[in-house]
Design a protein around this motif. Sequence first.
Motif, PDB file in Angstrom:
ATOM      1  N   ARG A 136      -7.473   8.901  -5.865  1.00 51.87           N
ATOM      2  CA  ARG A 136      -8.260   8.583  -4.666  1.00 51.87           C
ATOM      3  C   ARG A 136      -9.482   9.501  -4.540  1.00 51.87           C
ATOM      4  O   ARG A 136     -10.539   9.074  -4.118  1.00 51.87           O
ATOM      5  CB  ARG A 136      -7.377   8.764  -3.423  1.00 51.87           C
ATOM      6  CG  ARG A 136      -7.259   7.492  -2.674  1.00 51.87           C
ATOM      7  CD  ARG A 136      -6.544   7.611  -1.369  1.00 51.87           C
ATOM      8  NE  ARG A 136      -6.737   6.296  -0.742  1.00 51.87           N
ATOM      9  CZ  ARG A 136      -6.183   5.901   0.368  1.00 51.87           C
ATOM     10  NH1 ARG A 136      -5.413   6.694   1.025  1.00 51.87           N
ATOM     11  NH2 ARG A 136      -6.412   4.698   0.837  1.00 51.87           N
ATOM     12  N   GLU A 137      -9.314  10.758  -4.928  1.00 49.85           N
ATOM     13  CA  GLU A 137     -10.419  11.717  -4.829  1.00 49.85           C
ATOM     14  C   GLU A 137     -11.425  11.536  -5.960  1.00 49.85           C
ATOM     15  O   GLU A 137     -12.628  11.557  -5.726  1.00 49.85           O
ATOM     16  CB  GLU A 137      -9.875  13.155  -4.836  1.00 49.85           C
ATOM     17  CG  GLU A 137      -9.110  13.523  -3.569  1.00 49.85           C
ATOM     18  CD  GLU A 137      -9.881  13.176  -2.298  1.00 49.85           C
ATOM     19  OE1 GLU A 137     -11.052  13.585  -2.187  1.00 49.85           O
ATOM     20  OE2 GLU A 137      -9.323  12.465  -1.423  1.00 49.85           O
ATOM     21  N   GLN A 166      -6.113   0.206  -3.802  1.00 50.11           N
ATOM     22  CA  GLN A 166      -6.153   1.153  -2.685  1.00 50.11           C
ATOM     23  C   GLN A 166      -7.071   2.334  -3.003  1.00 50.11           C
ATOM     24  O   GLN A 166      -7.772   2.838  -2.139  1.00 50.11           O
ATOM     25  CB  GLN A 166      -4.727   1.649  -2.404  1.00 50.11           C
ATOM     26  CG  GLN A 166      -4.567   2.404  -1.100  1.00 50.11           C
ATOM     27  CD  GLN A 166      -3.098   2.657  -0.778  1.00 50.11           C
ATOM     28  OE1 GLN A 166      -2.195   2.211  -1.500  1.00 50.11           O
ATOM     29  NE2 GLN A 166      -2.836   3.346   0.305  1.00 50.11           N
ATOM     30  N   CYS A 167      -7.055   2.772  -4.266  1.00 45.79           N
ATOM     31  CA  CYS A 167      -7.862   3.924  -4.665  1.00 45.79           C
ATOM     32  C   CYS A 167      -9.279   3.520  -5.058  1.00 45.79           C
ATOM     33  O   CYS A 167     -10.162   4.361  -5.113  1.00 45.79           O
ATOM     34  CB  CYS A 167      -7.215   4.640  -5.849  1.00 45.79           C
ATOM     35  SG  CYS A 167      -5.631   5.369  -5.433  1.00 45.79           S
ATOM     36  N   ILE A 190     -15.401   3.287  -0.599  1.00 40.59           N
ATOM     37  CA  ILE A 190     -14.448   4.198  -1.248  1.00 40.59           C
ATOM     38  C   ILE A 190     -14.854   5.645  -0.974  1.00 40.59           C
ATOM     39  O   ILE A 190     -14.023   6.504  -0.738  1.00 40.59           O
ATOM     40  CB  ILE A 190     -14.415   3.949  -2.767  1.00 40.59           C
ATOM     41  CG1 ILE A 190     -13.635   2.696  -3.045  1.00 40.59           C
ATOM     42  CG2 ILE A 190     -13.803   5.122  -3.502  1.00 40.59           C
ATOM     43  CD1 ILE A 190     -13.822   2.199  -4.432  1.00 40.59           C
ATOM     44  N   ASP A 217      -7.165   0.444   4.475  1.00 40.57           N
ATOM     45  CA  ASP A 217      -5.996  -0.080   3.755  1.00 40.57           C
ATOM     46  C   ASP A 217      -5.262  -1.107   4.615  1.00 40.57           C
ATOM     47  O   ASP A 217      -4.857  -2.171   4.135  1.00 40.57           O
ATOM     48  CB  ASP A 217      -5.024   1.053   3.405  1.00 40.57           C
ATOM     49  CG  ASP A 217      -5.617   2.030   2.402  1.00 40.57           C
ATOM     50  OD1 ASP A 217      -6.463   1.617   1.601  1.00 40.57           O
ATOM     51  OD2 ASP A 217      -5.220   3.202   2.432  1.00 40.57           O
ATOM     52  N   LYS A 232      -2.937  10.563  -5.155  1.00 39.97           N
ATOM     53  CA  LYS A 232      -3.845  11.395  -4.344  1.00 39.97           C
ATOM     54  C   LYS A 232      -5.058  11.835  -5.160  1.00 39.97           C
ATOM     55  O   LYS A 232      -6.184  11.821  -4.671  1.00 39.97           O
ATOM     56  CB  LYS A 232      -3.096  12.625  -3.806  1.00 39.97           C
ATOM     57  CG  LYS A 232      -2.169  12.246  -2.658  1.00 39.97           C
ATOM     58  CD  LYS A 232      -1.444  13.451  -2.086  1.00 39.97           C
ATOM     59  CE  LYS A 232      -0.494  13.018  -0.982  1.00 39.97           C
ATOM     60  NZ  LYS A 232       0.598  13.967  -0.787  1.00 39.97           N
ATOM     61  N   LYS A 274     -14.049   8.793  -5.819  1.00 40.57           N
ATOM     62  CA  LYS A 274     -15.198   9.037  -4.944  1.00 40.57           C
ATOM     63  C   LYS A 274     -16.360   9.648  -5.724  1.00 40.57           C
ATOM     64  O   LYS A 274     -17.497   9.582  -5.298  1.00 40.57           O
ATOM     65  CB  LYS A 274     -14.805   9.993  -3.802  1.00 40.57           C
ATOM     66  CG  LYS A 274     -13.869   9.356  -2.801  1.00 40.57           C
ATOM     67  CD  LYS A 274     -13.422  10.356  -1.743  1.00 40.57           C
ATOM     68  CE  LYS A 274     -12.369   9.708  -0.859  1.00 40.57           C
ATOM     69  NZ  LYS A 274     -11.738  10.674   0.030  1.00 40.57           N
ATOM     70  N   GLY A 331     -12.805   6.578   5.220  1.00 40.27           N
ATOM     71  CA  GLY A 331     -11.708   5.629   5.382  1.00 40.27           C
ATOM     72  C   GLY A 331     -11.872   4.839   6.656  1.00 40.27           C
ATOM     73  O   GLY A 331     -10.971   4.155   7.067  1.00 40.27           O
ATOM     74  N   ARG A 342       0.858  -1.184   0.000  1.00 46.59           N
ATOM     75  CA  ARG A 342       0.000   0.000   0.000  1.00 46.59           C
ATOM     76  C   ARG A 342       0.896   1.236   0.000  1.00 46.59           C
ATOM     77  O   ARG A 342       1.973   1.236   0.603  1.00 46.59           O
ATOM     78  CB  ARG A 342      -0.906   0.061   1.240  1.00 46.59           C
ATOM     79  CG  ARG A 342      -2.078  -0.921   1.234  1.00 46.59           C
ATOM     80  CD  ARG A 342      -3.081  -0.622   0.123  1.00 46.59           C
ATOM     81  NE  ARG A 342      -4.230  -1.520   0.126  1.00 46.59           N
ATOM     82  CZ  ARG A 342      -4.255  -2.727  -0.456  1.00 46.59           C
ATOM     83  NH1 ARG A 342      -3.194  -3.205  -1.077  1.00 46.59           N
ATOM     84  NH2 ARG A 342      -5.348  -3.456  -0.417  1.00 46.59           N
TER      85      ARG A 342
END
Lengths: 231, 478
Positions: free
Chosen positions: B236-237, B279-280, B474, A160, B233, B240, B478, A152
């Motif tokens: 990840r946004e 992860q994203c 997601i 995570d 980053k 959403k 978190g 990760r």
Amino acid sequence: MKAKEIFDQVKASGRTLLTEVESKEVLQDIGIPATTTLLAKSKEEAQSLAGKIGYPVVLKIVSPDVVHKSDTGGVKLGLKTPEDVSQAYDEIMSSTKAHNAKANIFGVSVQKMAKSGTEVIVGMYKDAQFGPVLMFGLGGILVEVLKDVSFRIVPLTSRDAKQMIREIKAYPVLEGFRGIEPANLPALEETLLKLSSFVEEHEEVKEMDLNPIFAYKDGAIAVDARIVLES
Amino acid sequence: MENLKEKLDRMFHPKVVAVVGAKKDNNYSWLRSQIPVKELGGVVYHVNIDKNEWPGAEELGFKNFSSLVDIPEPVDYVIVSVPAQVTPFVMKDAVAKGVGGIHFFTAGFSETGTKEGADLELAIKKMAEDAGIPVIGPNCMGIYHPKVGLRQSGDQVYGEGGFMGYISQSGTQASGFSMEAKGSSLKISKSISFGNGTVVDCTELLEYLGDDPDTKLVGMYLEGARDGRAFFKTLREVVKKKPVLIWKVGLTEDSARATESHTGSVSSSRSLWDAVLRQCGAIAISSVEDMVATAKALINLPPLAGNRAALLGVSGGHASELTEVFASTGLRAPAISDSAIDEIASYASRVGGSFRNPFEGPSIRPPENLEKTLTIIGNDPNIDFVVMEVAAGATVRTPDFIASRVQGIKSFQSKFKKPIAVVLTTTNPYVEDVNIRQIERDFAEDGIVAFHGMERGAKALLNAYTYYAQKEYISSPG
């Protein structure tokens, strides 16, 4: 001591590789449990520290020039008496010198022999594209062969951390497989999360290895640790 | 770059476009591709220092200038196709003119691995950044925005926009995607080929399409990300807000060498990229067909509430194959309830077919039975979606039968919110040589999603299921 002070000392002495004793002090500062590990600069000091810590103990070579301690006879486990410690000290010194006569030896580390648990490894390295990355896997040689590890990117969310533990193929072992004691998963998740925030705040950390961590039903403890700083 | 969103908006909606360096040698292709801009109310000029190229451009209806600075009105978007050594001069003119943005088609920069190439790219980058002018490229096909007629190639459709945004490091992968999309009735909102991404990289473009109200989902073809952390980053946004499908290449030792010489990309390991996407919450895609099929499943089908399929095959063997393909993808095809089986047995013979799931034969072949069986499936709480195999050759051999399938599906759609899709197969029992894409489009006309082949359908539905299954967590903090 604070991690930052340890890093400054190490850098001031012209090193980038922390000793096991220093690395575990850093873990202590982060709040990650590690076996108490003290540096002995002589045989007598090793015996005295062993008495304070309580037998059985483990002795390991402390030298910035020795990377794979076990491979060069630098680790002695399950020492039960002051005589065991004395003999182990001599053997470690002669074996280390036999492998590298020029090795700069700081002494030996003395630590409590931890009760064995499920071996887990947690690592951190920097990827050229993504920066700091955390890695998780079970310890042992099979895992190295099968590359059964999860990754990760830092920073990790608690989701995570949960996922990366459950993602490895060997996950059933951590749940308690055929009589193996189940691992305390929240303790492992917390280790990952604490490491993630620490790495995020300390850009000078280049690599970290917590290998192995012993996972038990009621917690987890790092038995060996290695930290490398950016040069 | 400051106010990048506003600047990109200006580039995507240009009143005035300038094409620099069109030539007869390639039939003025960059000018020709932009003819729709004029049809849709914009202005397109040709800029070329070589006046020998003027008459050809004029014949096509474009006014010529020697330099960007000579154009008597503001220029919003510039397409440059001149030799690499000439680019700094064009860049200088563009800065003097104060243009809205530039696309460099020109190649011969950092991707060549030479010092000259890298220096040239750096020079362009510096000039662009100092002047605050967004540059797309170099070494790419630029912008495709069907609504305003900006195109990467003369084959691309224009006028009507769609929902799918696309970001591609490669030019042919971008125009190739638009062709594949057109072939299977998927409409594009905006597409960008960004090449070396020296000023505007995939991260900024992802952020832009993430905020773009026309774009309901984003697809990406990537060879590398210049700033992996920023990309991580942003991804990840954006995830959403809307689904992001990522096709990453350069993950093997050999293909990493290929992507390095193509777009100068540094590669991380496959396992790390997989981890980043997971992860994203982005969806990993492995081909252009996979991209289009997954986009269709996400845009044109209702959300999948689970992974349990009812499978309808054209024969016993095909039903078995269908089940094997779907179940090995990671989807499920559970048996329907005993009461449902008894109900079907009241109108369909148990001989010559099966109806526990998969279904084939008497329970679904007669149109009236298809409707009844689909209703039972629709009401079964153990089934989340339906997949019907259609032998492509039947569209030629037995069009009435196909009409009854379409009717059955439409009736199901009107009664249930569960997704229903078609997979088209070309093997037995009908082996007519058919145009699969045309059949896909015909089904699309009827409001039915059809996939070419069982495997492609299974993969697309699995991807859609994965998206919906992750969606909630997601979007949570978190």
